[in-house]
Design a protein around this motif. Structure first.
Motif, PDB file in Angstrom:
ATOM      1  N   ARG A   1       0.887  -1.162  -0.046  1.00 29.53           N
ATOM      2  CA  ARG A   1       0.108  -0.038  -0.010  1.00 29.53           C
ATOM      3  C   ARG A   1       0.897   1.044  -0.006  1.00 29.53           C
ATOM      4  NH1 ARG A   1      -2.780  -3.358   3.133  1.00 29.53           N
ATOM      5  NH2 ARG A   1      -1.840  -2.741   5.257  1.00 29.53           N
ATOM      6  N   VAL A   2       2.136   1.227  -0.058  1.00 30.13           N
ATOM      7  CA  VAL A   2       2.960   2.285  -0.293  1.00 30.13           C
ATOM      8  C   VAL A   2       3.820   2.347  -1.506  1.00 30.13           C
ATOM      9  CG1 VAL A   2       4.793   3.616   0.996  1.00 30.13           C
ATOM     10  CG2 VAL A   2       3.217   2.320   2.438  1.00 30.13           C
ATOM     11  N   ASN A   3       3.709   3.468  -2.404  1.00 25.79           N
ATOM     12  CA  ASN A   3       4.584   3.401  -3.593  1.00 25.79           C
ATOM     13  C   ASN A   3       6.023   3.771  -3.200  1.00 25.79           C
ATOM     14  OD1 ASN A   3       2.593   3.098  -5.304  1.00 25.79           O
ATOM     15  ND2 ASN A   3       1.838   5.359  -5.046  1.00 25.79           N
ATOM     16  N   VAL A   4       6.918   2.938  -3.450  1.00 21.05           N
ATOM     17  CA  VAL A   4       8.346   3.029  -3.272  1.00 21.05           C
ATOM     18  C   VAL A   4       9.140   3.269  -4.321  1.00 21.05           C
ATOM     19  CG1 VAL A   4      10.467   2.024  -1.849  1.00 21.05           C
ATOM     20  CG2 VAL A   4       8.156   1.577  -1.251  1.00 21.05           C
ATOM     21  N   LEU A   5       9.845   4.353  -4.465  1.00 18.13           N
ATOM     22  CA  LEU A   5      10.793   4.581  -5.652  1.00 18.13           C
ATOM     23  C   LEU A   5      12.243   4.642  -5.080  1.00 18.13           C
ATOM     24  CD1 LEU A   5      10.789   5.446  -8.807  1.00 18.13           C
ATOM     25  CD2 LEU A   5      10.665   7.838  -7.716  1.00 18.13           C
ATOM     26  N   TYR A   6      13.067   3.934  -5.887  1.00 16.76           N
ATOM     27  CA  TYR A   6      14.520   3.849  -5.588  1.00 16.76           C
ATOM     28  C   TYR A   6      15.152   5.062  -6.425  1.00 16.76           C
ATOM     29  CZ  TYR A   6      14.910   0.344  -2.044  1.00 16.76           C
ATOM     30  OH  TYR A   6      14.450  -0.236  -1.007  1.00 16.76           O
ATOM     31  N   THR A   7      15.834   6.016  -6.145  1.00 18.23           N
ATOM     32  CA  THR A   7      16.340   7.132  -6.945  1.00 18.23           C
ATOM     33  C   THR A   7      17.496   7.902  -6.510  1.00 18.23           C
ATOM     34  OG1 THR A   7      15.271   9.169  -7.883  1.00 18.23           O
ATOM     35  CG2 THR A   7      14.989   8.723  -5.579  1.00 18.23           C
ATOM     36  N   ASN A   8      18.086   8.675  -7.301  1.00 18.24           N
ATOM     37  CA  ASN A   8      19.349   9.412  -6.901  1.00 18.24           C
ATOM     38  C   ASN A   8      18.473  10.593  -6.205  1.00 18.24           C
ATOM     39  OD1 ASN A   8      21.109  11.764  -6.787  1.00 18.24           O
ATOM     40  ND2 ASN A   8      22.293  10.745  -8.456  1.00 18.24           N
ATOM     41  N   LEU A   9      18.489  10.696  -4.666  1.00 17.16           N
ATOM     42  CA  LEU A   9      17.822  11.432  -3.935  1.00 17.16           C
ATOM     43  C   LEU A   9      18.097  12.936  -4.107  1.00 17.16           C
ATOM     44  CD1 LEU A   9      15.635  10.586  -1.932  1.00 17.16           C
ATOM     45  CD2 LEU A   9      17.103  10.678  -0.071  1.00 17.16           C
ATOM     46  N   GLU A  10      19.572  13.129  -4.420  1.00 21.47           N
ATOM     47  CA  GLU A  10      20.138  14.358  -4.444  1.00 21.47           C
ATOM     48  C   GLU A  10      19.595  15.014  -5.822  1.00 21.47           C
ATOM     49  OE1 GLU A  10      24.599  14.435  -4.223  1.00 21.47           O
ATOM     50  OE2 GLU A  10      24.543  16.415  -4.919  1.00 21.47           O
ATOM     51  N   LYS A  11      19.540  14.237  -6.890  1.00 22.67           N
ATOM     52  CA  LYS A  11      18.675  14.939  -7.914  1.00 22.67           C
ATOM     53  C   LYS A  11      17.202  15.086  -7.885  1.00 22.67           C
ATOM     54  CE  LYS A  11      21.283  13.157 -12.289  1.00 22.67           C
ATOM     55  NZ  LYS A  11      21.051  12.054 -13.241  1.00 22.67           N
ATOM     56  N   LYS A  12      16.798  13.862  -7.125  1.00 20.07           N
ATOM     57  CA  LYS A  12      15.338  14.078  -7.033  1.00 20.07           C
ATOM     58  C   LYS A  12      14.663  15.457  -6.295  1.00 20.07           C
ATOM     59  CE  LYS A  12      11.445  11.741  -7.646  1.00 20.07           C
ATOM     60  NZ  LYS A  12      10.871  11.290  -8.623  1.00 20.07           N
ATOM     61  N   LEU A  13      15.591  15.682  -5.199  1.00 25.45           N
ATOM     62  CA  LEU A  13      15.279  16.850  -4.299  1.00 25.45           C
ATOM     63  C   LEU A  13      15.719  18.085  -4.933  1.00 25.45           C
ATOM     64  CD1 LEU A  13      16.229  15.289  -0.760  1.00 25.45           C
ATOM     65  CD2 LEU A  13      14.242  15.623  -1.622  1.00 25.45           C
ATOM     66  N   SER A  14      16.889  18.186  -5.891  1.00 22.52           N
ATOM     67  CA  SER A  14      17.075  19.346  -6.457  1.00 22.52           C
ATOM     68  C   SER A  14      15.929  19.832  -7.080  1.00 22.52           C
ATOM     69  CB  SER A  14      18.222  19.018  -7.084  1.00 22.52           C
ATOM     70  OG  SER A  14      19.314  18.793  -6.343  1.00 22.52           O
ATOM     71  N   GLY A  15      14.975  19.019  -7.851  1.00 27.08           N
ATOM     72  CA  GLY A  15      14.336  19.529  -8.738  1.00 27.08           C
ATOM     73  C   GLY A  15      12.941  19.886  -8.210  1.00 27.08           C
ATOM     74  N   ILE A  16      12.620  19.984  -6.724  1.00 27.90           N
ATOM     75  CA  ILE A  16      11.373  20.221  -6.327  1.00 27.90           C
ATOM     76  C   ILE A  16      11.263  21.620  -5.561  1.00 27.90           C
ATOM     77  CG2 ILE A  16      10.745  17.819  -6.037  1.00 27.90           C
ATOM     78  CD1 ILE A  16      11.246  18.261  -3.132  1.00 27.90           C
ATOM     79  N   ARG A  17       9.924  22.015  -5.524  1.00 33.52           N
ATOM     80  CA  ARG A  17       9.764  23.252  -4.955  1.00 33.52           C
ATOM     81  C   ARG A  17       9.016  23.148  -3.548  1.00 33.52           C
ATOM     82  NH1 ARG A  17       9.041  27.240  -9.124  1.00 33.52           N
ATOM     83  NH2 ARG A  17      10.248  26.569 -11.013  1.00 33.52           N
ATOM     84  N   VAL A  18       8.560  22.053  -3.191  1.00 33.86           N
ATOM     85  CA  VAL A  18       7.998  22.129  -1.714  1.00 33.86           C
ATOM     86  C   VAL A  18       9.065  21.976  -0.755  1.00 33.86           C
ATOM     87  CG1 VAL A  18       5.788  21.036  -2.637  1.00 33.86           C
ATOM     88  CG2 VAL A  18       7.970  19.599  -1.801  1.00 33.86           C
ATOM     89  N   PRO A  19       8.730  22.542   0.514  1.00 38.75           N
ATOM     90  CA  PRO A  19       9.781  22.462   1.681  1.00 38.75           C
ATOM     91  C   PRO A  19      10.271  20.989   1.726  1.00 38.75           C
ATOM     92  CG  PRO A  19       7.582  23.255   2.257  1.00 38.75           C
ATOM     93  CD  PRO A  19       7.445  23.039   1.070  1.00 38.75           C
ATOM     94  N   ILE A  20      11.586  21.111   2.155  1.00 38.90           N
ATOM     95  CA  ILE A  20      12.252  19.999   2.508  1.00 38.90           C
ATOM     96  C   ILE A  20      12.754  19.924   3.864  1.00 38.90           C
ATOM     97  CG2 ILE A  20      14.441  18.265   2.057  1.00 38.90           C
ATOM     98  CD1 ILE A  20      14.361  19.564  -1.027  1.00 38.90           C
ATOM     99  N   TYR A  21      12.146  19.060   4.847  1.00 38.67           N
ATOM    100  CA  TYR A  21      12.456  18.934   6.330  1.00 38.67           C
ATOM    101  C   TYR A  21      13.511  18.071   6.429  1.00 38.67           C
ATOM    102  CZ  TYR A  21       7.849  21.209   6.530  1.00 38.67           C
ATOM    103  OH  TYR A  21       6.833  22.269   6.566  1.00 38.67           O
ATOM    104  N   GLY A  22      14.263  18.077   7.408  1.00 38.84           N
ATOM    105  CA  GLY A  22      15.447  17.131   7.918  1.00 38.84           C
ATOM    106  C   GLY A  22      15.527  17.205   9.228  1.00 38.84           C
ATOM    107  N   THR A  23      15.844  16.183   9.868  1.00 41.49           N
ATOM    108  CA  THR A  23      16.163  16.253  11.513  1.00 41.49           C
ATOM    109  C   THR A  23      17.604  16.357  11.418  1.00 41.49           C
ATOM    110  OG1 THR A  23      14.526  14.536  11.450  1.00 41.49           O
ATOM    111  CG2 THR A  23      15.308  15.233  13.624  1.00 41.49           C
ATOM    112  N   PHE A  24      17.879  17.430  12.463  1.00 37.73           N
ATOM    113  CA  PHE A  24      19.390  17.690  12.857  1.00 37.73           C
ATOM    114  C   PHE A  24      19.190  18.229  14.376  1.00 37.73           C
ATOM    115  CE2 PHE A  24      18.980  18.285   8.507  1.00 37.73           C
ATOM    116  CZ  PHE A  24      20.194  17.994   7.989  1.00 37.73           C
ATOM    117  N   MET A  25      20.215  18.059  15.040  1.00 40.85           N
ATOM    118  CA  MET A  25      20.484  18.220  16.466  1.00 40.85           C
ATOM    119  C   MET A  25      20.229  19.961  16.543  1.00 40.85           C
ATOM    120  SD  MET A  25      21.780  15.864  18.011  1.00 40.85           S
ATOM    121  CE  MET A  25      22.899  15.949  19.439  1.00 40.85           C
ATOM    122  N   ASP A  26      20.493  20.708  15.504  1.00 49.21           N
ATOM    123  CA  ASP A  26      20.232  21.951  15.777  1.00 49.21           C
ATOM    124  C   ASP A  26      19.236  22.502  15.256  1.00 49.21           C
ATOM    125  OD1 ASP A  26      21.429  21.700  13.477  1.00 49.21           O
ATOM    126  OD2 ASP A  26      22.742  23.434  13.446  1.00 49.21           O
TER     127      ASP A  26
END
Lengths: 240, 240
Positions: A150-175
């Protein structure tokens, strides 16, 4: 009866190389198998010691002994049946809403748990970096408890994929910003990092919103959270 | 050098019966061992292939080979050291704030993850039913990543224990109140149930506040959440 060739095929499917070559994977246990059947995964063959499966082509069913199942099972305590399915084509959908992206998650149990969480929280799209553990790894398949269908999973070059989008990109960091106080939108990509190293520098550079799960325990000593439990908390917080 | 008796002792400690008899348990890996040393757990003996430990009585250190470590390790991929510690006495503290109670959690990985979560969220007291897996099980010890030393764990007759208290008792049930809307107090006991059967009927009768984590995915099909991820979401919600 189980032939030598069948044993060879099934045990080879524990390796990614052969899953890719044959485009097959296997699942164990009646409940998990039934989920894949219900989701119209194409059955290759089914090996069972006792269980009855309705509406399955009987030519594809092989009755085997408990001893034979032990030979082909990837589980420490084998269930009562094992089924081989064809790997479906990746669906190229246009995702909307929240997307989860995994930057090199390596542990099969963690990936399985995360897929189950996606299913629970209605996250339809999961992007995995090419180094992330394979979803058709037997340990991942079992840990998803059938929610993989029930989940669509796509293996991809994440760097390329994320470079091309306009929505917010959230990531977890200590700070990062306290997740309980940050504004969490209904559209965006949430990146979760590798078990040991977190999010890689090249992906970090693309993150637009750094967030953090605050710790309430002993500030000096507490270990970081496991990636699957951190994903649980973050998805809950986005969806609440 | 490793003697036959040492091998026998260490492998026996994989079983609860012998841990109880000798009042000893073991931990593996420099990081985890160091956490127990820092928390003043009494060291019985330490077996190491390479690592140096400062401020440890050298009489208790045994240098061993990688092959010898393989014989005594409970890990598939042994680390570089293994230490035996004395099991400390259970602290009979008067708990305050939130308490987590486990009603027959059986999977060592789940218990380890839950202890790590307690540490993260500052839950100081964990009550375990007598059927809950032993915290000194080697798989639990490893999964806690050292946080075991910062959580007070008490094995107890949960039914008796919960009968005698006056604070709210929270439990997760399908028909419980949406956790995102329920009033969650700063004092109380949160009960988490068994992996397969949830909270047992005798404990359910003592729960005063039934809560639920709503699901956002496909309502019909989604599997329940794993007990460790459910605990992560619930503790986050109580503490946020």
């Amino acid at each position: 009866m189980l032939s030598k060739n069948q044993i060879k095929l099934i045990t080879s499917l524990q390796q990614k190389k052969y899953r890719k070559q044959y485009q097959l994977f296997f699942a164990e246990g009646k409940k998990v198998i039934q989920e894949f059947l219900d989701a119209n995964y194409e059955l290759h063959s089914l090996f069972t010691t006792t269980d009855l499966f309705l509406s399955v082509d009987t030519n594809k069913i092989h009755t085997i002994t408990v001893g034979e199942l032990k030979k082909i099972s990837a589980l420490t305590t084998p269930n009562s049946c094992l089924a081989i399915f064809k790997i479906p084509k990746e669906k190229r959908t246009t995702p909307n809403g929240l997307i989860l992206a995994l930057d090199d998650v390596r542990d099969p149990g963690n990936l399985g748990t995360i897929i189950r969480l996606c299913d629970w929280f209605g996250i339809e799209t999961l992007w995995c970096s090419e180094e992330t553990v394979d979803i058709y790894n037997p340990k991942v398949v079992q840990a998803t408890m059938g929610s993989l269908s029930r989940v669509n999973v796509l293996y991809t070059n994440l760097e390329k994929k994320l470079s091309g989008i306009r929505v917010p990109i959230y990531g977890t960091f200590m700070d990062g910003k306290n997740i309980y106080e940050a504004s969490l939108l209904k559209e965006g990509v949430i990146v979760m990092g590798n078990e040991a190293n977190g999010i890689s520098p090249s992906i970090e550079a693309l993150v637009t919103q750094k967030i953090a799960i605050p710790r309430f325990g002993n500030l000096q000593q507490t270990e970081s959270l496991n990636v699957a439990t951190a994903t649980a908390i973050i998805l809950s917080e986005f969806k609440r």
